[in-house]
Design a protein around this motif. Sequence first.
Motif, mmCIF file in Angstrom:
data_model
loop_
_atom_site.group_PDB
_atom_site.id
_atom_site.type_symbol
_atom_site.label_atom_id
_atom_site.label_comp_id
_atom_site.label_asym_id
_atom_site.label_seq_id
_atom_site.Cartn_x
_atom_site.Cartn_y
_atom_site.Cartn_z
ATOM 1 N N THR A 282 -4.384 3.318 58.034
ATOM 2 C CA THR A 282 -5.277 3.753 57.065
ATOM 3 C C THR A 282 -4.946 5.185 56.494
ATOM 4 O OG1 THR A 282 -6.444 5.074 59.010
ATOM 5 C CG2 THR A 282 -7.223 2.908 58.307
ATOM 6 N N LEU B 231 -6.882 -9.998 59.359
ATOM 7 C CA LEU B 231 -6.576 -8.557 59.163
ATOM 8 C C LEU B 231 -7.557 -7.747 59.857
ATOM 9 C CD1 LEU B 231 -4.548 -6.315 58.109
ATOM 10 C CD2 LEU B 231 -6.148 -6.494 56.051
ATOM 11 N N ARG C 85 -3.611 -2.402 59.040
ATOM 12 C CA ARG C 85 -3.349 -1.664 58.107
ATOM 13 C C ARG C 85 -3.443 -0.273 58.539
ATOM 14 N NH1 ARG C 85 -5.471 1.216 53.697
ATOM 15 N NH2 ARG C 85 -4.169 1.227 51.919
ATOM 16 N N THR D 279 6.555 0.124 51.710
ATOM 17 C CA THR D 279 5.831 1.177 52.070
ATOM 18 C C THR D 279 6.786 2.299 53.216
ATOM 19 O OG1 THR D 279 3.785 0.052 52.246
ATOM 20 C CG2 THR D 279 3.890 2.175 53.491
ATOM 21 N N ASP E 24 5.551 -3.317 56.412
ATOM 22 C CA ASP E 24 5.875 -3.445 54.804
ATOM 23 C C ASP E 24 7.042 -2.586 54.516
ATOM 24 O OD1 ASP E 24 5.452 -2.881 52.112
ATOM 25 O OD2 ASP E 24 3.369 -2.811 52.076
ATOM 26 N N LYS F 32 -2.550 -8.236 62.763
ATOM 27 C CA LYS F 32 -2.277 -7.541 61.879
ATOM 28 C C LYS F 32 -3.262 -6.528 61.559
ATOM 29 C CE LYS F 32 -0.739 -8.612 57.123
ATOM 30 N NZ LYS F 32 -0.604 -9.322 55.895
ATOM 31 N N GLY G 123 -0.919 3.181 54.489
ATOM 32 C CA GLY G 123 -1.154 2.109 53.734
ATOM 33 C C GLY G 123 -0.198 1.034 54.329
ATOM 34 N N ASP G 124 0.634 1.238 55.258
ATOM 35 C CA ASP G 124 1.478 0.139 55.718
ATOM 36 C C ASP G 124 0.782 -0.988 56.436
ATOM 37 O OD1 ASP G 124 3.771 -0.769 56.607
ATOM 38 O OD2 ASP G 124 4.042 0.176 58.708
ATOM 39 N N TYR G 125 1.216 -2.145 56.133
ATOM 40 C CA TYR G 125 0.687 -3.245 56.949
ATOM 41 C C TYR G 125 1.832 -3.753 58.062
ATOM 42 C CZ TYR G 125 -2.587 -4.178 53.431
ATOM 43 O OH TYR G 125 -3.625 -4.006 52.474
#
Length: 502
Positions: free
Chosen positions: A70, A251, A68, A299, A296, A66, A73-75
């Motif tokens: 940068t 994460l 993110r 997002t 996400d 998992k 901001g999408d996971y």
Amino acid sequence: MKIKTIFFLLSGLIMAACSDSTDEIGSSLTKNTDAINVETKSFGIASQSVLADSVLSRNNLGYLGKVRDTETGDYITGNFMAQFFNLEGYKFPDKSSMVGTDAKGDTIKGLIKADSCEIRLFYAKHYGDSTRTMKLTAYEMGKPMTEDKNYYSNFDPLDEGYVRKGGIAKDKVYTLTDFMVPESTRDTSTYEPYITIKLNDKYTDANGKVYNNYGTYILETYYEHPEYFKNAQTFRKNVVPGFYFKHKAGLGNMAYIDASQLSISYKYAEKDSVMNGITVFWGTEEVLQTSTVTNDKSTLARLASDNSCTYLKTPSGIFTELTLPVEDIVSGHENDNIAGASLTIPRINSETTSNEYTFSIPQNLLMIPKDSLNSFFENMEMYNNRTSFLASYAGKSSTNGYTFDNISNMITSMAAIDKQKRSANWNKVVLIPVTLSSTSSSSTNNSYSYYYYYYYGNSSSSSSNTVTKISHDMSLTSTKLVKGTNDDNSPLKLNVIYSRFK
């Protein structure tokens, strides 16, 4: 309306269409022949971001972890399913020669018992911080996923009932940098790290029989039903349907699993000696492997609604859709040939401060009609430069974007569609990041073997390579593109060259 087929003598003209300048095309061509008139026009192209929702998950790599993004901001969470390949004709040692250790520690000939069993997940590449602590759960499949069905990236074996109830559900805490391995070994070019999942706990099969570990279950099944080990299909149907590896916690990184193996260690007698044996079942292209990707959604929806640009985002994130002004292009040129139609789509540089964990830029883009978005991949089609085209990223020192040199065949094909049969997407195409698998014509052995696995990755076609497969890019990539508008002031221009006989 009818657009005539391009004549072979216009080949030189088509080559000229790839040039940065078309100012002298007419004069240079007519020096060679007085029989042809040439005209050039530019048309604005409208574009927008479209959510991918899910994509066909048929790749050489499995994605686990998992991370993110940068920049946005999408996971993104990656889980994957792997099956294992049984070498046709493979045989374990004769049953009478097997050696096991009983509860008292005594060695007994003829006792079927595995010393240990484990799964290894190999990854040559990864994204993110390899020192971050992560956690996964390895689930035993209750039934195999089959080749006759298309599995998309939103397919969850747990939700769909493919994971065996009461089967193995083994947790594993890991870091991608294995600090148990000496740094001198990790730094060698031949070292490939892996995640190890031990399967040495007591195991109960679907019939309620208990074994000391999963390896013993496989051994005993072999001696009771050797026909189950005839080939990979009978093996996964009757013995090991596969395992689903699901991210559970942590994460910061994503492992690109390029090979997996299920190994069993045991002892057997040979003459007067006790030998240590090991059998390895590999996860390769001979058997199915799929990835389940979770983005996400809020997002992605926000990014897709951004009117300042369009996005390309993988895995299973955002594509860019183009509307081609086909009717405007052919209007007044019904009797002309469309000799060239080139399009460059510039990339917008990231505004994020330099970060070693910034997602990569998509390297290869496929352009296909929007109505072919699923069928192209499901039917394992190849690009043909008629209704599908490839473009590779040109770096910042060049166009910093993607150029499709000549999509005239696409324009001609769309123009030929009967107006009564046109769908709502008849003149729309989608740009999709893809991975190209290829074979080298100079290679003496391009086949997969039981102990050898080769992943071609993001490579492009060349004189010495032949593209053999096009798949959705499931790696972590993201970029912004210049957005086009449906008017003459659009920053995206389709440059068209017409020709006709005098």
